[in-house]
Design a protein around this motif. Sequence first.
Motif, short mmCIF file in Angstrom:
data_model
loop_
_atom_site.label_atom_id
_atom_site.label_comp_id
_atom_site.label_asym_id
_atom_site.label_seq_id
_atom_site.Cartn_x
_atom_site.Cartn_y
_atom_site.Cartn_z
N GLN A 75 0.77 -1.21 0.01
CA GLN A 75 -0.06 -0.13 0.06
C GLN A 75 1.03 1.29 0.11
N GLU A 76 1.22 1.71 -1.13
CA GLU A 76 2.26 2.65 -1.51
C GLU A 76 1.84 3.58 -2.68
N TYR A 209 4.64 -0.34 -10.90
CA TYR A 209 5.95 0.00 -11.60
C TYR A 209 6.61 -1.58 -11.17
N ALA A 210 6.20 -2.15 -10.08
CA ALA A 210 6.83 -3.20 -9.79
C ALA A 210 6.60 -4.22 -10.98
N VAL A 214 9.47 -6.57 -15.28
CA VAL A 214 9.95 -7.74 -16.02
C VAL A 214 9.87 -7.28 -17.50
N ALA A 215 8.69 -6.54 -17.84
CA ALA A 215 8.60 -6.07 -19.15
C ALA A 215 9.93 -5.04 -19.43
N GLN A 216 10.03 -4.13 -18.90
CA GLN A 216 11.30 -3.04 -18.93
C GLN A 216 12.43 -3.94 -19.02
N LYS A 217 12.76 -4.99 -18.35
CA LYS A 217 13.98 -5.77 -18.57
C LYS A 217 13.93 -6.60 -19.87
N GLY A 243 7.12 4.53 -17.81
CA GLY A 243 6.99 5.68 -16.79
C GLY A 243 6.74 7.02 -17.71
N MET A 244 5.87 6.86 -18.72
CA MET A 244 5.93 8.17 -19.61
C MET A 244 4.47 7.82 -20.30
#
Length: 365
Positions: A75-76, A209-210, A214-217, A243-244
């Motif tokens: 929760q963040e 974002y977490a 894996v997709a960004q990797k 992130g955009m």
Amino acid sequence: MQDTTILDFEFEAHPNPVSDSDRAAVLANPGFGKVFTDHMAVIKYSADKGWHDAKILPRGPIQVDPATAVLHYAQEIFEGLKAYRLPDGGVSLFRADENARRFRESAERMAMAPLPDALFLNSIRELVRVDQKWIPEIEGGSLYLRPFMFASEVFLGVKPASEYLYMVIASPAGAYFKGGAPSVTLWVSEHYTRAAPGGTGAAKCGGNYAASLVAQKEAIDQGCDQVVFLDAVENRFVEELGGMNVMFVMDDGSIVTPPLGGTILPGITRDSLITLARSQGIEVREERYSTDQWKADAQSGKLREAFACGTAAVLTPIGKVRGRGYEFMIGNGGPGILTERLRGELGGIQRGTAPDPHGWVERLP
Ligand code: PLP
Ligand code: COI
């Protein structure tokens, strides 16, 4: 109705701030998100006391119990905005009220206590005031502000926490992409999606974002800079990048950008560029754009330019797009004319070198 709590910030100066010469060395080439200023803002929340204990403290580690709720159920939420140095030496904030609103909306989606906008804004103003010497004077430099809040209750039951810790840290920033890349290459993720209807795509929560990493990797492994996510239902329409947000410039001078609808982040840069473009008579269509259309338009020349936009990335031209079994180039693969013009115009408003007809800039006293 929004809580209207106002708190005075208690100030504790850092006993050992970074020296002027060390800071100058860092500010010459800060990169993104690697170094931090001397102080941080903190406000606590508990269901019984409400918002309390607003402080500007020396930046440093915080202690969390291993059973702190955020470590288990994520929760963040967070925000990202920038402070800029003005030509006369003053400091500006860009549309911080919009970040305050989005932070509150993210909190509501994550069943967290919504921070009153006035507290959000004052925490930013106070921190920037004490750490403003950390704003880099290099071209494109700014002080990136990262407000965030997490469930700080020590409890393992799955329910909204009754205690939260809100903090702001600040980080001098240059270009987001390594070496200030003139254009970036995108990887189209077919396997992973970012957000489904009814999910948390429109909230700025760490979990989004977490789930994207894996997709960004995969994008990095494929030699690309950023991942582009497609819609989760048909796996066909462009949504946004890791992130955009994303915009497309057509050969008739119009702009197309994916519509908001709960699965993409309502970017403040996106909104500002839409307003800026429309105020100049440029047609902006918020409509779905498929990967098939994207390929066809890039190949026929109907698509002239494409760019990523966000606080960290500013406006970054998209040169190439790659997916499983295909690759195409946009325009000549470099920055497009309208992309560069809009980047200059938005930057001019943010940095006080151009008029601010929409009242977006707050000058800090
Ligand atoms: N989309 C995502 C997933 C983001 O993380 C960001 C960055 O904040 C954006 C879009 C752009 O939003 P903004 O322009 O408000 O920074
Ligand atoms: C921002 O642009 O502020 C973000 O939060 C995006 C992230 C990729 C740094």
